[in-house]
Design a protein around this motif. Structure first.
Motif, PDB file in Angstrom:
ATOM      1  N   PHE A  77     -44.068   7.537 -15.510  1.00 11.78           N
ATOM      2  CA  PHE A  77     -43.208   6.350 -15.516  1.00 11.78           C
ATOM      3  C   PHE A  77     -43.082   5.776 -14.105  1.00 11.78           C
ATOM      4  O   PHE A  77     -43.179   4.557 -13.907  1.00 11.78           O
ATOM      5  CB  PHE A  77     -41.822   6.728 -16.055  1.00 11.78           C
ATOM      6  N   LEU A  78     -42.911   6.642 -13.101  1.00 12.37           N
ATOM      7  CA  LEU A  78     -42.827   6.185 -11.710  1.00 12.37           C
ATOM      8  C   LEU A  78     -44.129   5.546 -11.243  1.00 12.37           C
ATOM      9  O   LEU A  78     -44.119   4.532 -10.536  1.00 12.37           O
ATOM     10  CB  LEU A  78     -42.478   7.357 -10.789  1.00 12.37           C
ATOM     11  N   LEU A  79     -45.262   6.126 -11.641  1.00 12.64           N
ATOM     12  CA  LEU A  79     -46.562   5.555 -11.273  1.00 12.64           C
ATOM     13  C   LEU A  79     -46.722   4.151 -11.854  1.00 12.64           C
ATOM     14  O   LEU A  79     -47.195   3.228 -11.182  1.00 12.64           O
ATOM     15  CB  LEU A  79     -47.697   6.460 -11.764  1.00 12.64           C
ATOM     16  N   ILE A  80     -46.322   3.999 -13.116  1.00 16.21           N
ATOM     17  CA  ILE A  80     -46.403   2.693 -13.777  1.00 16.21           C
ATOM     18  C   ILE A  80     -45.472   1.693 -13.102  1.00 16.21           C
ATOM     19  O   ILE A  80     -45.853   0.552 -12.806  1.00 16.21           O
ATOM     20  CB  ILE A  80     -46.056   2.833 -15.277  1.00 16.21           C
ATOM     21  N   LYS A  81     -44.250   2.124 -12.821  1.00 16.23           N
ATOM     22  CA  LYS A  81     -43.270   1.253 -12.167  1.00 16.23           C
ATOM     23  C   LYS A  81     -43.790   0.789 -10.802  1.00 16.23           C
ATOM     24  O   LYS A  81     -43.687  -0.388 -10.440  1.00 16.23           O
ATOM     25  CB  LYS A  81     -41.945   1.998 -12.011  1.00 16.23           C
ATOM     26  N   ASP A  82     -44.409   1.708 -10.045  1.00 17.70           N
ATOM     27  CA  ASP A  82     -44.949   1.357  -8.728  1.00 17.70           C
ATOM     28  C   ASP A  82     -46.110   0.372  -8.838  1.00 17.70           C
ATOM     29  O   ASP A  82     -46.258  -0.528  -8.002  1.00 17.70           O
ATOM     30  CB  ASP A  82     -45.407   2.618  -7.990  1.00 17.70           C
ATOM     31  N   LYS A  83     -46.953   0.544  -9.865  1.00 20.03           N
ATOM     32  CA  LYS A  83     -48.063  -0.389 -10.058  1.00 20.03           C
ATOM     33  C   LYS A  83     -47.540  -1.797 -10.380  1.00 20.03           C
ATOM     34  O   LYS A  83     -48.082  -2.795  -9.918  1.00 20.03           O
ATOM     35  CB  LYS A  83     -48.994   0.109 -11.174  1.00 20.03           C
ATOM     36  N   ILE A  84     -46.494  -1.857 -11.179  1.00 19.51           N
ATOM     37  CA  ILE A  84     -45.880  -3.148 -11.524  1.00 19.51           C
ATOM     38  C   ILE A  84     -45.311  -3.806 -10.271  1.00 19.51           C
ATOM     39  O   ILE A  84     -45.512  -5.007 -10.032  1.00 19.51           O
ATOM     40  CB  ILE A  84     -44.774  -2.945 -12.585  1.00 19.51           C
ATOM     41  N   GLN A  85     -44.612  -3.038  -9.456  1.00 18.06           N
ATOM     42  CA  GLN A  85     -44.011  -3.587  -8.232  1.00 18.06           C
ATOM     43  C   GLN A  85     -45.090  -4.042  -7.248  1.00 18.06           C
ATOM     44  O   GLN A  85     -44.935  -5.063  -6.572  1.00 18.06           O
ATOM     45  CB  GLN A  85     -43.106  -2.528  -7.576  1.00 18.06           C
ATOM     46  N   TYR A  94     -46.090 -13.918  -9.565  1.00 16.35           N
ATOM     47  CA  TYR A  94     -46.262 -13.136 -10.793  1.00 16.35           C
ATOM     48  C   TYR A  94     -44.928 -13.002 -11.534  1.00 16.35           C
ATOM     49  O   TYR A  94     -43.897 -12.706 -10.941  1.00 16.35           O
ATOM     50  CB  TYR A  94     -46.817 -11.753 -10.459  1.00 16.35           C
ATOM     51  N   THR A  95     -44.969 -13.200 -12.846  1.00 14.30           N
ATOM     52  CA  THR A  95     -43.773 -13.079 -13.681  1.00 14.30           C
ATOM     53  C   THR A  95     -43.844 -11.789 -14.501  1.00 14.30           C
ATOM     54  O   THR A  95     -44.850 -11.535 -15.172  1.00 14.30           O
ATOM     55  CB  THR A  95     -43.658 -14.283 -14.641  1.00 14.30           C
ATOM     56  N   LEU A  99     -42.038  -6.007 -21.333  1.00 15.72           N
ATOM     57  CA  LEU A  99     -42.138  -4.561 -21.147  1.00 15.72           C
ATOM     58  C   LEU A  99     -41.887  -4.185 -19.691  1.00 15.72           C
ATOM     59  O   LEU A  99     -41.169  -3.217 -19.399  1.00 15.72           O
ATOM     60  CB  LEU A  99     -43.527  -4.071 -21.579  1.00 15.72           C
ATOM     61  N   GLU A 100     -42.444  -4.932 -18.773  1.00  8.82           N
ATOM     62  CA  GLU A 100     -42.258  -4.631 -17.352  1.00  8.82           C
ATOM     63  C   GLU A 100     -40.792  -4.759 -16.942  1.00  8.82           C
ATOM     64  O   GLU A 100     -40.288  -3.964 -16.136  1.00  8.82           O
ATOM     65  CB  GLU A 100     -43.156  -5.547 -16.510  1.00  8.82           C
ATOM     66  N   ASN A 101     -40.102  -5.726 -17.485  1.00  7.13           N
ATOM     67  CA  ASN A 101     -38.661  -5.846 -17.220  1.00  7.13           C
ATOM     68  C   ASN A 101     -37.889  -4.646 -17.774  1.00  7.13           C
ATOM     69  O   ASN A 101     -36.964  -4.143 -17.141  1.00  7.13           O
ATOM     70  CB  ASN A 101     -38.113  -7.138 -17.828  1.00  7.13           C
ATOM     71  N   TYR A 107     -35.510   2.092 -14.918  1.00  9.23           N
ATOM     72  CA  TYR A 107     -35.558   2.803 -13.638  1.00  9.23           C
ATOM     73  C   TYR A 107     -34.269   2.594 -12.839  1.00  9.23           C
ATOM     74  O   TYR A 107     -33.731   3.547 -12.253  1.00  9.23           O
ATOM     75  CB  TYR A 107     -36.763   2.346 -12.819  1.00  9.23           C
ATOM     76  N   GLU A 108     -33.785   1.380 -12.814  1.00  9.15           N
ATOM     77  CA  GLU A 108     -32.557   1.089 -12.055  1.00  9.15           C
ATOM     78  C   GLU A 108     -31.380   1.942 -12.542  1.00  9.15           C
ATOM     79  O   GLU A 108     -30.578   2.438 -11.755  1.00  9.15           O
ATOM     80  CB  GLU A 108     -32.201  -0.395 -12.185  1.00  9.15           C
ATOM     81  N   ILE A 109     -31.322   2.147 -13.857  1.00  2.14           N
ATOM     82  CA  ILE A 109     -30.203   2.897 -14.434  1.00  2.14           C
ATOM     83  C   ILE A 109     -30.374   4.410 -14.239  1.00  2.14           C
ATOM     84  O   ILE A 109     -29.400   5.126 -14.005  1.00  2.14           O
ATOM     85  CB  ILE A 109     -30.069   2.572 -15.943  1.00  2.14           C
ATOM     86  N   ASN A 110     -31.637   4.891 -14.305  1.00  3.06           N
ATOM     87  CA  ASN A 110     -31.871   6.342 -14.361  1.00  3.06           C
ATOM     88  C   ASN A 110     -32.666   6.894 -13.180  1.00  3.06           C
ATOM     89  O   ASN A 110     -33.170   8.022 -13.260  1.00  3.06           O
ATOM     90  CB  ASN A 110     -32.618   6.681 -15.660  1.00  3.06           C
ATOM     91  N   HIS A 111     -32.781   6.144 -12.089  1.00  2.00           N
ATOM     92  CA  HIS A 111     -33.653   6.561 -10.989  1.00  2.00           C
ATOM     93  C   HIS A 111     -33.277   7.924 -10.407  1.00  2.00           C
ATOM     94  O   HIS A 111     -34.132   8.648  -9.889  1.00  2.00           O
ATOM     95  CB  HIS A 111     -33.655   5.504  -9.873  1.00  2.00           C
ATOM     96  N   ASN A 112     -32.010   8.308 -10.510  1.00  2.00           N
ATOM     97  CA  ASN A 112     -31.572   9.576  -9.905  1.00  2.00           C
ATOM     98  C   ASN A 112     -32.039  10.801 -10.686  1.00  2.00           C
ATOM     99  O   ASN A 112     -31.997  11.923 -10.167  1.00  2.00           O
ATOM    100  CB  ASN A 112     -30.045   9.614  -9.774  1.00  2.00           C
TER     101      ASN A 112
END
Length: 294
Positions: A77-85, A94-95, A99-101, A107-112
Protein backbone atom coordinates in the motif's frame (compact mmCIF):
# COMPACT_ATOMS: atom_id res chain seq x y z
CA UNK A 1 5.72 -17.88 -7.91
CA UNK A 2 9.28 -18.46 -6.88
CA UNK A 3 10.87 -18.81 -3.45
CA UNK A 4 14.54 -18.72 -2.61
CA UNK A 5 16.35 -18.96 0.72
CA UNK A 6 19.95 -17.72 0.76
CA UNK A 7 21.86 -19.33 3.60
CA UNK A 8 25.23 -18.31 5.02
CA UNK A 9 27.27 -18.05 8.18
CA UNK A 10 27.41 -14.79 10.09
CA UNK A 11 29.61 -12.35 8.20
CA UNK A 12 29.29 -14.18 4.87
CA UNK A 13 27.78 -11.13 3.16
CA UNK A 14 24.04 -11.87 3.29
CA UNK A 15 23.07 -8.28 4.00
CA UNK A 16 25.45 -6.95 1.33
CA UNK A 17 23.82 -9.23 -1.27
CA UNK A 18 20.39 -8.17 0.02
CA UNK A 19 21.25 -4.47 -0.50
CA UNK A 20 22.66 -5.14 -3.97
CA UNK A 21 19.55 -7.12 -4.91
CA UNK A 22 17.23 -4.29 -3.85
CA UNK A 23 19.33 -1.83 -5.84
CA UNK A 24 19.20 -3.95 -9.00
CA UNK A 25 15.47 -4.61 -8.70
CA UNK A 26 14.86 -0.87 -8.38
CA UNK A 27 16.36 -0.18 -11.83
CA UNK A 28 13.27 -1.31 -13.68
CA UNK A 29 11.26 1.73 -14.67
CA UNK A 30 8.63 1.04 -12.00
CA UNK A 31 7.73 -2.54 -12.92
CA UNK A 32 8.94 -4.01 -9.62
CA UNK A 33 7.11 -3.54 -6.32
CA UNK A 34 9.77 -4.44 -3.76
CA UNK A 35 8.33 -5.33 -0.35
CA UNK A 36 11.27 -4.99 2.04
CA UNK A 37 10.99 -7.00 5.25
CA UNK A 38 13.86 -5.97 7.49
CA UNK A 39 12.86 -5.55 11.15
CA UNK A 40 14.34 -2.62 13.03
CA UNK A 41 16.27 -3.40 16.18
CA UNK A 42 13.80 -1.41 18.28
CA UNK A 43 10.78 -3.45 17.14
CA UNK A 44 10.18 -5.46 20.27
CA UNK A 45 7.12 -6.99 21.89
CA UNK A 46 7.54 -5.05 25.10
CA UNK A 47 4.02 -5.22 26.56
CA UNK A 48 2.41 -7.86 24.38
CA UNK A 49 1.69 -11.31 25.78
CA UNK A 50 1.61 -13.54 22.70
CA UNK A 51 -0.24 -16.28 24.53
CA UNK A 52 -3.25 -13.92 24.63
CA UNK A 53 -3.32 -13.82 20.83
CA UNK A 54 -3.73 -17.53 20.11
CA UNK A 55 -4.62 -20.59 22.15
CA UNK A 56 -3.50 -23.52 20.01
CA UNK A 57 -0.95 -24.51 17.38
CA UNK A 58 -3.62 -24.11 14.71
CA UNK A 59 -4.73 -20.65 15.84
CA UNK A 60 -1.09 -19.56 16.14
CA UNK A 61 -0.47 -20.38 12.47
CA UNK A 62 -3.66 -18.55 11.51
CA UNK A 63 -2.69 -15.51 13.58
CA UNK A 64 0.84 -15.38 12.13
CA UNK A 65 -0.59 -15.58 8.63
CA UNK A 66 -2.86 -12.63 9.47
CA UNK A 67 0.15 -10.65 10.70
CA UNK A 68 2.12 -11.31 7.49
CA UNK A 69 -0.89 -10.39 5.40
CA UNK A 70 -1.15 -7.09 7.29
CA UNK A 71 2.62 -6.43 6.96
CA UNK A 72 2.87 -7.22 3.25
CA UNK A 73 -0.35 -5.41 2.32
CA UNK A 74 0.62 -2.30 4.25
CA UNK A 75 4.06 -2.20 2.60
CA UNK A 76 2.50 -2.72 -0.83
CA UNK A 77 0.00 0.00 0.00
CA UNK A 78 2.86 2.40 0.83
CA UNK A 79 4.63 1.58 -2.45
CA UNK A 80 1.43 2.31 -4.38
CA UNK A 81 0.81 5.53 -2.45
CA UNK A 82 4.38 6.69 -3.17
CA UNK A 83 4.01 5.94 -6.89
CA UNK A 84 0.81 8.00 -6.98
CA UNK A 85 2.49 10.92 -5.20
CA UNK A 86 5.52 10.72 -7.51
CA UNK A 87 3.23 10.86 -10.54
CA UNK A 88 1.52 13.92 -9.11
CA UNK A 89 4.84 15.69 -8.42
CA UNK A 90 6.18 14.88 -11.88
CA UNK A 91 3.00 16.13 -13.54
CA UNK A 92 1.59 19.03 -11.46
CA UNK A 93 -1.53 19.14 -13.64
CA UNK A 94 -2.23 15.46 -12.94
CA UNK A 95 -5.66 14.82 -11.39
CA UNK A 96 -6.07 11.97 -8.90
CA UNK A 97 -8.54 9.26 -9.87
CA UNK A 98 -11.30 8.15 -7.49
CA UNK A 99 -9.20 5.16 -6.37
CA UNK A 100 -6.09 7.28 -5.89
CA UNK A 101 -8.03 9.70 -3.70
CA UNK A 102 -9.28 6.75 -1.63
CA UNK A 103 -5.70 5.53 -1.19
CA UNK A 104 -4.48 8.98 -0.13
CA UNK A 105 -7.38 9.43 2.32
CA UNK A 106 -6.90 5.99 3.88
CA UNK A 107 -3.20 6.73 4.37
CA UNK A 108 -3.89 10.08 6.04
CA UNK A 109 -6.18 8.40 8.58
CA UNK A 110 -4.07 5.27 9.25
CA UNK A 111 -0.46 6.28 8.50
CA UNK A 112 0.65 5.55 12.08
CA UNK A 113 -0.16 1.83 11.78
CA UNK A 114 0.96 1.24 8.19
CA UNK A 115 4.42 -0.02 7.24
CA UNK A 116 5.45 -1.95 10.37
CA UNK A 117 7.43 -5.18 10.28
CA UNK A 118 6.35 -8.42 11.95
CA UNK A 119 6.75 -7.62 15.65
CA UNK A 120 5.74 -4.00 15.14
CA UNK A 121 2.59 -5.27 13.40
CA UNK A 122 1.73 -7.52 16.35
CA UNK A 123 2.09 -4.53 18.65
CA UNK A 124 -0.22 -2.49 16.38
CA UNK A 125 -2.84 -5.24 16.40
CA UNK A 126 -2.60 -5.48 20.18
CA UNK A 127 -3.04 -1.72 20.48
CA UNK A 128 -5.99 -1.76 18.07
CA UNK A 129 -7.85 -4.37 20.13
CA UNK A 130 -6.96 -2.35 23.27
CA UNK A 131 -5.27 -5.23 25.08
CA UNK A 132 -8.31 -7.54 24.94
CA UNK A 133 -7.60 -11.26 24.80
CA UNK A 134 -8.26 -12.82 21.40
CA UNK A 135 -8.32 -16.22 23.09
CA UNK A 136 -11.41 -15.10 25.03
CA UNK A 137 -13.14 -13.61 21.99
CA UNK A 138 -11.83 -14.76 18.56
CA UNK A 139 -14.11 -12.23 16.83
CA UNK A 140 -12.01 -9.31 18.10
CA UNK A 141 -9.63 -9.75 15.16
CA UNK A 142 -12.52 -9.46 12.68
CA UNK A 143 -12.79 -5.74 13.48
CA UNK A 144 -9.14 -5.26 12.53
CA UNK A 145 -9.79 -7.08 9.25
CA UNK A 146 -12.86 -4.98 8.59
CA UNK A 147 -11.27 -1.58 9.28
CA UNK A 148 -7.63 -2.05 8.21
CA UNK A 149 -6.72 -5.20 6.25
CA UNK A 150 -9.94 -5.49 4.22
CA UNK A 151 -9.95 -1.92 2.84
CA UNK A 152 -6.22 -2.12 2.00
CA UNK A 153 -6.72 -5.42 0.18
CA UNK A 154 -9.66 -4.03 -1.81
CA UNK A 155 -7.70 -0.94 -2.94
CA UNK A 156 -4.58 -2.96 -3.78
CA UNK A 157 -6.57 -5.48 -5.82
CA UNK A 158 -8.32 -2.67 -7.72
CA UNK A 159 -5.03 -0.84 -8.34
CA UNK A 160 -3.14 -3.90 -9.61
CA UNK A 161 -5.97 -5.04 -11.83
CA UNK A 162 -5.53 -1.76 -13.71
CA UNK A 163 -1.79 -2.44 -14.26
CA UNK A 164 -0.52 -4.49 -17.16
CA UNK A 165 2.89 -5.95 -16.29
CA UNK A 166 4.63 -5.94 -12.93
CA UNK A 167 6.37 -8.09 -10.33
CA UNK A 168 6.00 -8.20 -6.57
CA UNK A 169 9.27 -9.07 -4.84
CA UNK A 170 9.15 -9.97 -1.15
CA UNK A 171 12.69 -9.53 0.16
CA UNK A 172 13.45 -10.50 3.77
CA UNK A 173 16.62 -10.00 5.79
CA UNK A 174 17.31 -9.67 9.52
CA UNK A 175 14.31 -11.84 10.45
CA UNK A 176 16.79 -13.52 12.79
CA UNK A 177 17.92 -10.27 14.45
CA UNK A 178 16.71 -11.31 17.90
CA UNK A 179 17.46 -15.00 17.41
CA UNK A 180 18.71 -16.06 20.82
CA UNK A 181 17.74 -18.94 23.07
CA UNK A 182 16.03 -16.58 25.50
CA UNK A 183 13.77 -15.17 22.78
CA UNK A 184 11.49 -18.17 22.13
CA UNK A 185 12.98 -19.82 19.06
CA UNK A 186 9.73 -21.69 18.40
CA UNK A 187 7.89 -18.42 17.81
CA UNK A 188 10.63 -17.02 15.61
CA UNK A 189 10.90 -20.19 13.50
CA UNK A 190 7.10 -20.20 13.09
CA UNK A 191 7.30 -16.55 12.02
CA UNK A 192 9.71 -17.42 9.20
CA UNK A 193 7.87 -20.58 8.12
CA UNK A 194 4.53 -18.75 8.06
CA UNK A 195 6.03 -16.10 5.74
CA UNK A 196 7.11 -18.81 3.29
CA UNK A 197 3.64 -20.36 3.44
CA UNK A 198 1.69 -17.10 3.10
CA UNK A 199 3.72 -15.93 0.08
CA UNK A 200 1.99 -18.77 -1.81
CA UNK A 201 -1.42 -17.18 -1.28
CA UNK A 202 -0.75 -13.57 -2.15
CA UNK A 203 -1.02 -14.03 -5.93
CA UNK A 204 -4.54 -15.42 -5.65
CA UNK A 205 -5.56 -12.65 -3.25
CA UNK A 206 -4.22 -9.74 -5.29
CA UNK A 207 -4.92 -10.78 -8.85
CA UNK A 208 -7.75 -13.24 -8.90
CA UNK A 209 -8.69 -12.34 -12.50
CA UNK A 210 -5.32 -12.37 -14.28
CA UNK A 211 -2.80 -13.93 -11.93
CA UNK A 212 -0.82 -15.30 -14.88
CA UNK A 213 0.49 -11.76 -15.46
CA UNK A 214 1.76 -11.36 -11.90
CA UNK A 215 5.05 -12.77 -10.69
CA UNK A 216 5.69 -12.96 -6.96
CA UNK A 217 9.25 -13.72 -5.89
CA UNK A 218 9.99 -14.41 -2.23
CA UNK A 219 13.67 -14.19 -1.26
CA UNK A 220 14.80 -14.72 2.34
CA UNK A 221 18.31 -14.45 3.78
CA UNK A 222 19.05 -16.63 6.85
CA UNK A 223 21.98 -17.65 8.99
CA UNK A 224 23.03 -21.27 8.50
CA UNK A 225 22.27 -22.36 12.08
CA UNK A 226 18.81 -20.79 11.93
CA UNK A 227 18.01 -22.43 8.60
CA UNK A 228 18.97 -25.82 10.06
CA UNK A 229 16.77 -25.19 13.10
CA UNK A 230 13.80 -24.26 10.90
CA UNK A 231 14.28 -27.33 8.70
CA UNK A 232 13.64 -29.56 11.72
CA UNK A 233 10.30 -27.83 12.29
CA UNK A 234 9.14 -27.55 8.70
CA UNK A 235 6.35 -29.82 7.48
CA UNK A 236 8.06 -29.99 4.07
CA UNK A 237 11.83 -29.75 4.70
CA UNK A 238 12.69 -31.22 1.29
CA UNK A 239 11.03 -28.30 -0.49
CA UNK A 240 13.00 -25.82 1.62
CA UNK A 241 16.27 -27.58 0.86
CA UNK A 242 15.55 -27.51 -2.89
CA UNK A 243 14.90 -23.74 -2.72
CA UNK A 244 17.99 -22.94 -0.64
CA UNK A 245 21.32 -21.59 -1.87
CA UNK A 246 24.46 -21.60 0.24
CA UNK A 247 26.56 -18.44 0.27
CA UNK A 248 29.99 -20.06 0.01
CA UNK A 249 32.79 -17.79 -1.21
CA UNK A 250 35.20 -20.76 -1.49
CA UNK A 251 33.36 -21.63 -4.69
CA UNK A 252 33.87 -18.15 -6.16
CA UNK A 253 37.38 -16.96 -5.19
CA UNK A 254 37.63 -14.36 -7.95
CA UNK A 255 34.27 -12.89 -6.99
CA UNK A 256 35.38 -12.69 -3.37
CA UNK A 257 38.57 -10.90 -4.40
CA UNK A 258 36.52 -8.44 -6.45
CA UNK A 259 34.28 -7.81 -3.42
CA UNK A 260 37.25 -7.21 -1.10
CA UNK A 261 38.87 -4.80 -3.55
CA UNK A 262 35.60 -2.91 -3.94
CA UNK A 263 35.66 -2.43 -0.18
CA UNK A 264 39.24 -1.19 -0.41
CA UNK A 265 38.15 1.37 -2.99
CA UNK A 266 35.17 2.55 -0.98
CA UNK A 267 36.76 2.64 2.47
CA UNK A 268 40.08 4.20 1.40
CA UNK A 269 38.66 6.31 -1.45
CA UNK A 270 41.13 4.99 -4.02
CA UNK A 271 40.72 4.92 -7.79
CA UNK A 272 43.39 2.87 -9.57
CA UNK A 273 44.42 -0.79 -9.68
CA UNK A 274 47.96 0.18 -8.65
CA UNK A 275 46.62 1.74 -5.46
CA UNK A 276 44.62 -1.41 -4.71
CA UNK A 277 47.70 -3.63 -5.17
CA UNK A 278 49.60 -1.33 -2.82
CA UNK A 279 46.94 -1.88 -0.13
CA UNK A 280 47.36 -5.65 -0.43
CA UNK A 281 51.14 -5.37 -0.08
CA UNK A 282 50.93 -2.85 2.76
CA UNK A 283 48.95 -5.27 4.93
CA UNK A 284 50.36 -8.68 3.92
CA UNK A 285 54.03 -9.58 4.03
CA UNK A 286 54.51 -12.41 1.51
CA UNK A 287 57.14 -13.35 -1.09
CA UNK A 288 57.45 -11.26 -4.23
CA UNK A 289 56.41 -14.17 -6.43
CA UNK A 290 52.97 -14.50 -4.83
CA UNK A 291 50.11 -12.05 -4.76
CA UNK A 292 48.94 -11.47 -1.17
CA UNK A 293 45.39 -12.56 -2.10
CA UNK A 294 46.62 -15.99 -3.17
Amino acid sequence: RSKSVFVGRKGSGKSAIFIKLIHDLSLDGGLNYNVILKPDSDELLENVELSDLYNSERSKKSFFKTVWKYVIYSKLFLLIKDKIQYKHKSLPSYTFSKLENEINDFYEINHNIIGHNFFGAISSINEFIKGKRIVDDPHILEEFYKKIIGPMQKMIVEYFNEQKYFNVNILADNLDKTWEAKNELEIQSEMILSLLEYSNDIVDEILYKKSEELKVNTIIFLRTDIFEYILKRSREPDKLIVRSYEINWDKYPELLRKLIEKRFKFTLDIKTKEEIDKVWNDYFNLSENQHPYD
